[in-house]
Design a protein around this motif. Structure first.
Motif, PDB file in Angstrom:
ATOM      1  N   ARG A  39     -83.175  51.275  15.883  1.00 12.99           N
ATOM      2  CA  ARG A  39     -82.223  50.239  14.933  1.00 12.99           C
ATOM      3  C   ARG A  39     -83.129  50.844  13.440  1.00 12.99           C
ATOM      4  NH1 ARG A  39     -83.042  44.192  18.121  1.00 12.99           N
ATOM      5  NH2 ARG A  39     -81.519  45.203  19.662  1.00 12.99           N
ATOM      6  N   GLY A  40     -84.389  50.743  13.009  1.00 14.50           N
ATOM      7  CA  GLY A  40     -84.674  51.686  12.093  1.00 14.50           C
ATOM      8  C   GLY A  40     -83.887  53.341  11.299  1.00 14.50           C
ATOM      9  N   HIS A  41     -83.826  53.343  12.504  1.00 11.31           N
ATOM     10  CA  HIS A  41     -82.786  55.206  12.633  1.00 11.31           C
ATOM     11  C   HIS A  41     -81.672  54.893  11.872  1.00 11.31           C
ATOM     12  CE1 HIS A  41     -86.687  57.430  12.878  1.00 11.31           C
ATOM     13  NE2 HIS A  41     -86.961  57.114  13.478  1.00 11.31           N
ATOM     14  N   MET A  42     -80.831  53.814  12.636  1.00  9.35           N
ATOM     15  CA  MET A  42     -80.000  54.137  13.418  1.00  9.35           C
ATOM     16  C   MET A  42     -78.941  53.637  11.971  1.00  9.35           C
ATOM     17  SD  MET A  42     -76.912  53.132  13.963  1.00  9.35           S
ATOM     18  CE  MET A  42     -76.366  53.488  15.976  1.00  9.35           C
ATOM     19  N   HIS A  72     -75.716  63.233  14.027  1.00  9.17           N
ATOM     20  CA  HIS A  72     -77.027  63.399  13.188  1.00  9.17           C
ATOM     21  C   HIS A  72     -77.848  63.952  14.418  1.00  9.17           C
ATOM     22  CE1 HIS A  72     -79.419  63.624  10.231  1.00  9.17           C
ATOM     23  NE2 HIS A  72     -80.450  62.739  10.691  1.00  9.17           N
ATOM     24  N   VAL A  73     -78.185  63.453  14.919  1.00  7.29           N
ATOM     25  CA  VAL A  73     -79.476  63.709  15.530  1.00  7.29           C
ATOM     26  C   VAL A  73     -79.561  65.116  16.933  1.00  7.29           C
ATOM     27  CG1 VAL A  73     -80.927  62.897  17.314  1.00  7.29           C
ATOM     28  CG2 VAL A  73     -79.955  60.696  15.566  1.00  7.29           C
ATOM     29  N   TYR A  78     -66.473  58.578   8.719  1.00  5.80           N
ATOM     30  CA  TYR A  78     -66.408  59.482  10.656  1.00  5.80           C
ATOM     31  C   TYR A  78     -65.619  60.329  10.970  1.00  5.80           C
ATOM     32  CZ  TYR A  78     -71.046  57.302   9.381  1.00  5.80           C
ATOM     33  OH  TYR A  78     -72.492  56.584   8.677  1.00  5.80           O
ATOM     34  N   GLU A  79     -64.715  60.416  11.774  1.00 13.09           N
ATOM     35  CA  GLU A  79     -63.584  60.886  12.150  1.00 13.09           C
ATOM     36  C   GLU A  79     -63.752  62.103  11.305  1.00 13.09           C
ATOM     37  OE1 GLU A  79     -62.220  62.084  14.824  1.00 13.09           O
ATOM     38  OE2 GLU A  79     -63.270  60.031  15.726  1.00 13.09           O
ATOM     39  N   GLN A  80     -63.855  62.642   9.539  1.00 12.17           N
ATOM     40  CA  GLN A  80     -63.951  63.547   9.497  1.00 12.17           C
ATOM     41  C   GLN A  80     -65.128  64.024   8.943  1.00 12.17           C
ATOM     42  OE1 GLN A  80     -60.574  63.164   8.053  1.00 12.17           O
ATOM     43  NE2 GLN A  80     -60.958  61.437   8.669  1.00 12.17           N
ATOM     44  N   ASP A  81     -65.851  63.718   9.613  1.00 11.38           N
ATOM     45  CA  ASP A  81     -67.767  64.540   9.577  1.00 11.38           C
ATOM     46  C   ASP A  81     -67.514  64.818  11.501  1.00 11.38           C
ATOM     47  OD1 ASP A  81     -67.909  63.403   7.448  1.00 11.38           O
ATOM     48  OD2 ASP A  81     -69.085  61.565   7.600  1.00 11.38           O
ATOM     49  N   PHE A  82     -67.340  64.125  12.339  1.00 12.09           N
ATOM     50  CA  PHE A  82     -67.445  64.880  13.369  1.00 12.09           C
ATOM     51  C   PHE A  82     -67.221  65.824  13.906  1.00 12.09           C
ATOM     52  CE2 PHE A  82     -67.091  59.828  14.919  1.00 12.09           C
ATOM     53  CZ  PHE A  82     -68.971  60.020  14.718  1.00 12.09           C
TER      54      PHE A  82
END
Length: 452
Positions: free
Chosen positions: A177-180, A235-236, A127-131
């Motif tokens: 948790r479902g969204h997570m 994401h949110v 995720y460091e590549q996405d943040f």
């Protein structure tokens, strides 16, 4: 030599994962858990804090390390076979300032901390590549002071604007948790990792001997919680703002986020109002909400020459004037440099300064009967720690206030140690000559000229 060789191997693995994630930003990675071997767990053990509180099994890091290799091999076997069960976390409460309020903290067992660290290392490499660059909290080589400096640079470049302070109500307790898990599956589809994260999310919480199973949220205090929080808010909030909101705005806008502490800067009030209308709906879609009392819109336009900041502006659009706002413990305001130019300055927020002085007062009262030399050593550590964070340019007045209040509180409680030996100020001055406390200093210089 073996340890050095192992760390190089782990670094190589992390670099390969990061390269794969960077080359395929839209691809879901299906195989990650195979990187976790005993060597990987040893590195996770090395990175895990050893002096933290113990979990429900009361096992310390030293006890776990006595048979480290055997323990890690057994842990790895349970993980790979799928029989690993996440133990319940121990819930404790820590003071939230000096107001009497308390914040719940979940403490995993030490073995669980090691495993969470191992999984966090994998997720971080991906995720460091996405943040986005606007995210600063709990990321390698990023700090709160970098977030503050980026915020100041944006404000100076825009000559101020409209600042929206966001406070997400009970974020760690409200994560759906479902969204997570749905958000995780967009990028990571390794069954072993997803099952482990699911077990941690649904692990029980033990409080005062009573075991319960909350239906939402992630325990604040777990090793895995910071990276999961960053993934969720990436994401949110971050991705949504950068790809959908920002291109539609009329003027420049910048988002700065440190974990769940968020500030958005707008060049125009109309843009700010438009985002204020849609963001609550976006958060509600994922089970989050804004705190109505702590979320504020502040007019932070650069004041005319001769006028300085002085009040917070919220409410109707007709309100004018430079206001102030707070982020990460600092109050931001417009001031004048030594050359007479308008600059953004920072000082310790009033509530943070009050809480820091209150903690010093409580500490001096609790340990007033300890030897003076011992008290002096501990107070020096506390003062240096305070300066290390709050020692920014233009904050010398607040630093001095903390320094003088620390001396005053120390004398007060030394004076109460005995009814016969009184610690008058003349005696306190002599004591301070023998045991001098560290004086305030600027650690983080942000301006060409440091102003008091």
């Amino acid at each position: 030599m073996a340890r050095t060789s192992g760390q190089k191997t782990i670094s190589t693995k992390l670099a390969r994962i990061a390269k794969l994630a960077k080359e395929a930003p839209s691809m879901a990675i299906t195989t990650l858990a195979h990187h976790m071997d005993v060597e990987w767990l040893e590195e996770a053990y090395r990175r895990t804090r050893k002096d933290g509180a113990t979990g429900i099994d009361q096992q310390t890091a030293a006890e776990y390390g006595e048979n480290l290799e055997e323990n890690l091999k057994a842990l790895l076997e349970r993980v790979k076979s799928g029989v690993y069960q996440a133990p319940a976390v121990k819930r404790v409460y820590i003071p939230k300032g000096t107001t009497g309020q308390k914040r719940p903290i979940g403490i995993p067992t030490f073995e669980d901390k090691v495993l969470q660290r191992a999984v966090a290392m994998l997720l971080e490499a991906v995720y460091e590549q996405d943040f986005y660059d606007c995210s600063y909290g709990f990321r390698p080589k990023r700090s709160a002071h970098q977030a503050l400096e980026a915020l100041r640079n944006h404000l100076m470049a825009m000559r101020g604007g409209w600042v929206w302070e966001l406070d997400i109500r009970k974020f760690f307790d409200s994560v759906d948790r479902g969204h997570m898990q749905s958000i995780l599956r967009r990028r990571v589809r390794d069954g072993v990792l997803l099952r482990l994260i699911g077990k941690w999310l649904h692990a029980g919480v033990q409080e005062a001997g009573v075991l319960s199973y909350p239906t939402k949220g992630t325990p604040q205090g777990g090793v895995i919680s910071p990276i999961l929080a960053n993934i969720f808010l990436h994401h949110v909030l971050d991705e949504w703002f950068m790809t959908e909101v920002k291109p539609r705005l009329r003027g420049p806008a910048h988002l700065i986020r440190y974990a769940d502490d968020v500030v958005i800067v707008f060049a125009t009030e109309s843009d700010a109002r438009r985002v204020m209308a849609v963001l609550p709906k976006r958060l509600d879609k994922y089970g989050l909400s804004l705190h109505p009392d702590k979320t504020r819109l502040v007019c932070f336009t650069r004041p005319p020459k001769g006028q300085v900041s002085g009040r917070t502006v919220t409410g109707p659009p007709t309100m004018q004037g430079p206001g102030t706002f707070s982020m990460l413990g600092f109050t931001h305001y417009w001031g004048r440099s030594l050359k007479g130019n308008s600059v953004v300055k920072r000082k310790t927020a009033k509530d943070r300064l009050r809480d820091a002085i209150g903690r010093i007062n409580q500490w001096c009262r609790r340990f007033r009967h300890k030897p003076v030399s011992w008290q002096w050593t501990k107070l020096c550590q506390k003062l240096r720690g305070h300066y290390a964070y709050y020692g920014v340019s233009c904050n010398m007045r607040s630093l001095r206030a903390f320094y003088y209040e620390t001396r005053r509180r120390w004398r007060r409680w030394l004076n109460s140690r005995s009814n016969r030996a009184r610690m008058i100020w003349a005696n306190m001055v002599r004591l301070l000559r023998r045991y001098p406390l560290p004086t305030p200093r600027i650690v983080h210089s942000a301006y060409p000229v440091a102003n008091p």
